[in-house]
Design a protein around this motif. Structure first.
Motif, short mmCIF file in Angstrom:
data_model
loop_
_atom_site.label_atom_id
_atom_site.label_comp_id
_atom_site.label_asym_id
_atom_site.label_seq_id
_atom_site.Cartn_x
_atom_site.Cartn_y
_atom_site.Cartn_z
N ALA A 52 -41.17 4.68 -97.25
CA ALA A 52 -40.69 3.56 -96.43
C ALA A 52 -41.51 3.29 -95.17
O ALA A 52 -41.28 2.30 -94.51
CB ALA A 52 -39.23 3.81 -96.06
N CYS A 53 -42.43 4.19 -94.82
CA CYS A 53 -43.05 4.05 -93.51
C CYS A 53 -44.53 3.73 -93.56
O CYS A 53 -45.21 3.81 -92.54
CB CYS A 53 -42.83 5.32 -92.69
N SER A 55 -45.79 0.87 -95.36
CA SER A 55 -46.08 -0.49 -95.82
C SER A 55 -46.64 -1.35 -94.70
O SER A 55 -47.41 -2.26 -94.96
CB SER A 55 -44.83 -1.12 -96.44
N CYS A 56 -46.26 -1.08 -93.45
CA CYS A 56 -46.73 -1.92 -92.34
C CYS A 56 -47.85 -1.27 -91.56
O CYS A 56 -48.69 -1.95 -90.99
CB CYS A 56 -45.58 -2.22 -91.38
N HIS A 57 -47.83 0.04 -91.47
CA HIS A 57 -48.87 0.74 -90.73
C HIS A 57 -49.17 2.05 -91.43
O HIS A 57 -48.42 2.48 -92.30
CB HIS A 57 -48.47 0.99 -89.27
N MET A 61 -49.60 6.57 -87.83
CA MET A 61 -48.81 5.99 -86.74
C MET A 61 -47.55 6.83 -86.53
O MET A 61 -47.09 6.99 -85.41
CB MET A 61 -48.40 4.56 -87.16
N HIS A 67 -41.81 12.53 -80.47
CA HIS A 67 -40.62 11.99 -79.81
C HIS A 67 -39.50 13.02 -79.83
O HIS A 67 -39.45 13.87 -80.72
CB HIS A 67 -40.14 10.73 -80.53
N ARG A 78 -35.62 0.81 -84.44
CA ARG A 78 -36.55 -0.29 -84.21
C ARG A 78 -37.32 -0.64 -85.49
O ARG A 78 -37.55 -1.80 -85.79
CB ARG A 78 -37.51 0.07 -83.08
N MET A 79 -37.72 0.39 -86.25
CA MET A 79 -38.44 0.14 -87.50
C MET A 79 -37.56 -0.60 -88.49
O MET A 79 -38.02 -1.47 -89.23
CB MET A 79 -38.94 1.46 -88.12
N ASN A 82 -37.65 -3.95 -87.47
CA ASN A 82 -38.94 -4.52 -87.88
C ASN A 82 -38.92 -4.90 -89.36
O ASN A 82 -39.68 -5.76 -89.78
CB ASN A 82 -40.08 -3.50 -87.66
N GLY A 83 -38.10 -4.21 -90.14
CA GLY A 83 -38.02 -4.53 -91.56
C GLY A 83 -38.13 -3.33 -92.49
O GLY A 83 -38.18 -3.50 -93.70
N ALA A 84 -38.17 -2.10 -91.94
CA ALA A 84 -38.23 -0.91 -92.80
C ALA A 84 -36.93 -0.83 -93.61
O ALA A 84 -35.85 -1.03 -93.06
CB ALA A 84 -38.41 0.34 -91.96
N LEU A 86 -34.32 1.15 -95.05
CA LEU A 86 -33.69 2.47 -95.02
C LEU A 86 -32.17 2.29 -95.01
O LEU A 86 -31.66 1.48 -94.23
CB LEU A 86 -34.08 3.22 -93.75
N LEU A 98 -38.43 13.96 -89.00
CA LEU A 98 -39.44 13.65 -87.98
C LEU A 98 -39.21 14.47 -86.71
O LEU A 98 -40.17 14.91 -86.07
CB LEU A 98 -39.44 12.15 -87.67
C1 HEC Z 1 -41.65 -3.67 -91.61
C2 HEC Z 1 -42.80 -3.04 -91.02
C3 HEC Z 1 -42.65 -1.59 -90.59
C4 HEC Z 1 -42.18 -0.54 -91.32
C5 HEC Z 1 -41.70 -0.54 -92.77
C6 HEC Z 1 -42.26 0.63 -90.48
N1 HEC Z 1 -42.80 0.29 -89.26
FE1 HEC Z 1 -43.23 1.57 -87.72
N2 HEC Z 1 -44.05 0.04 -86.70
C7 HEC Z 1 -44.03 -1.29 -87.07
C8 HEC Z 1 -44.59 -2.10 -86.01
C9 HEC Z 1 -44.75 -3.62 -86.04
C10 HEC Z 1 -44.95 -1.21 -84.96
C11 HEC Z 1 -45.55 -1.55 -83.58
C12 HEC Z 1 -44.49 -2.18 -82.70
C13 HEC Z 1 -43.32 -1.26 -82.42
O1 HEC Z 1 -43.52 -0.13 -81.92
O2 HEC Z 1 -42.16 -1.66 -82.71
C14 HEC Z 1 -44.60 0.12 -85.43
C15 HEC Z 1 -44.82 1.29 -84.70
C16 HEC Z 1 -44.39 2.55 -85.07
C17 HEC Z 1 -44.54 3.73 -84.27
C18 HEC Z 1 -45.28 3.86 -82.94
C19 HEC Z 1 -44.39 3.44 -81.83
C20 HEC Z 1 -43.69 4.58 -81.15
O3 HEC Z 1 -42.73 4.27 -80.39
O4 HEC Z 1 -44.05 5.77 -81.33
C21 HEC Z 1 -43.93 4.75 -84.94
C22 HEC Z 1 -43.82 6.20 -84.53
C23 HEC Z 1 -43.39 4.17 -86.17
N3 HEC Z 1 -43.72 2.83 -86.22
C24 HEC Z 1 -42.69 4.88 -87.11
C25 HEC Z 1 -42.20 4.35 -88.30
C26 HEC Z 1 -41.41 5.09 -89.25
C27 HEC Z 1 -40.95 6.53 -89.08
C28 HEC Z 1 -41.17 4.26 -90.29
C29 HEC Z 1 -40.34 4.55 -91.54
C30 HEC Z 1 -38.96 4.88 -91.30
C31 HEC Z 1 -41.81 2.98 -90.00
N4 HEC Z 1 -42.41 3.08 -88.77
C32 HEC Z 1 -41.82 1.88 -90.84
C33 HEC Z 1 -43.61 -1.79 -88.28
C34 HEC Z 1 -43.05 -1.05 -89.30
#
Ligand code: HEC
Length: 106
Positions: A52-53, A55-57, A61, A67, A78-79, A82-84, A86, A98
């Motif tokens: 799940a984590c 697809s976007c980055h 990341m 944390h 927040r994710m 963003n669209g994750a 889960l 994590l």
């Molecule tokens: C739909 C797209 C998307 C998905 C799926 C996604 N992310 Fe992200 N993620 C982002 C974007 C856009 C950013 C940068 C902006 C922000 O921090 O919100 C980011 C930034 C991050 C960061 C750096 C910011 C920080 O505060 O440390 C972390 C860590 C992270 N993602 C973890 C996750 C994890 C864990 C998952 C799976 C549960 C996940 N992401 C799934 C879009 C996504």
């Protein structure tokens, strides 16, 4: 002469490999459903993160971040915003995983 015996060796090897493969398949079919799977011991949170984590980055990341448990909860929220994709249960497993691997004292 040499190449003929080499060929025979290869044929025997191939036959043996097939025999083992068939025996392996039979053993698998007999395994009761309750037997521990090959994935036993792998954190379920890891499987969810892998799926799940990324697809976007990049996974980096996630794995480069550190944390506290509370911060991970809000990052995961927040994710999801963003669209994750889960479920609530997935989010809990991911948060625990994590925090354990990429936590920081807080
Ligand atoms: C739909 C797209 C998307 C998905 C799926 C996604 N992310 Fe992200 N993620 C982002 C974007 C856009 C950013 C940068 C902006 C922000 O921090 O919100 C980011 C930034 C991050 C960061 C750096 C910011 C920080 O505060 O440390 C972390 C860590 C992270 N993602 C973890 C996750 C994890 C864990 C998952 C799976 C549960 C996940 N992401 C799934 C879009 C996504």
């Amino acid at each position: 002469m040499f190449s003929k015996s080499l060929k025979n060796a290869l044929l025997i090897g191939a036959a043996l490999a097939c025999g083992f493969a068939a025996a392996g398949a039979a053993a698998t079919a007999d395994t009761p459903a309750s037997a521990p799977s090959a994935n036993a011991g792998v954190d379920p949170g890891k499987a969810i993160v892998d799926k799940a984590c990324q697809s976007c980055h990049e996974l980096g990341m996630v794995t480069d971040a550190r944390h506290t448990a509370k911060e991970w909860t809000s990052v995961i929220d927040r994710m999801r915003a963003n669209g994750a994709e889960l479920s609530d249960d997935d989010a809990k497993q991911v948060q625990a995983y994590l925090t354990k691997l990429y936590g920081k004292p807080g």
